[in-house]
Enzyme design. Sequence first.
Site, PDB file in Angstrom:
ATOM      1  N   CYS A  17      -3.628   2.545   3.127  1.00 13.33           N
ATOM      2  CA  CYS A  17      -3.742   2.687   4.532  1.00 13.33           C
ATOM      3  C   CYS A  17      -4.452   1.362   5.155  1.00 13.33           C
ATOM      4  O   CYS A  17      -5.367   0.972   4.897  1.00 13.33           O
ATOM      5  CB  CYS A  17      -4.463   3.769   4.866  1.00 13.33           C
ATOM      6  SG  CYS A  17      -5.106   3.951   6.535  1.00 13.33           S
ATOM      7  N   CYS A  41      -7.221   1.722   7.380  1.00 16.68           N
ATOM      8  CA  CYS A  41      -8.600   1.956   6.263  1.00 16.68           C
ATOM      9  C   CYS A  41      -9.083   0.713   5.938  1.00 16.68           C
ATOM     10  O   CYS A  41     -10.199   0.420   5.926  1.00 16.68           O
ATOM     11  CB  CYS A  41      -8.003   2.886   5.213  1.00 16.68           C
ATOM     12  SG  CYS A  41      -7.572   4.365   5.993  1.00 16.68           S
TER      13      CYS A  41
END
Length: 99
Positions: A32, A35
């Site tokens: 991600c 993230c």
Amino acid sequence: MASLQTVNDANFQAEVLQSELPVLVDFYADWCGPCKMLAPVVEKVASQYSGKVKVVKLNTDDSQQTAQKYQVRGIPTLLLFQVGEPVDRKVGYVNEAEL
């Protein structure tokens, strides 16, 4: 900066739900992009609030049961737990001031 403690399905109750301190859980995945952008912000907040708030990371790919239980549908998701209950949620990238 020190790396944050990682929690999973097996130790979530002991490390998060039974913690005497409020716990900020960073639900993330290795693939991600947002993230990865959020990680340094979370680490900085963990350093600033050390001893007042426990900050941990949970990989949603490895701990799907916990992610599903708390209805984590998008990542990154930050959940703040107090006395074993989720009290606040942020989904997506947030800057340090917003966090």
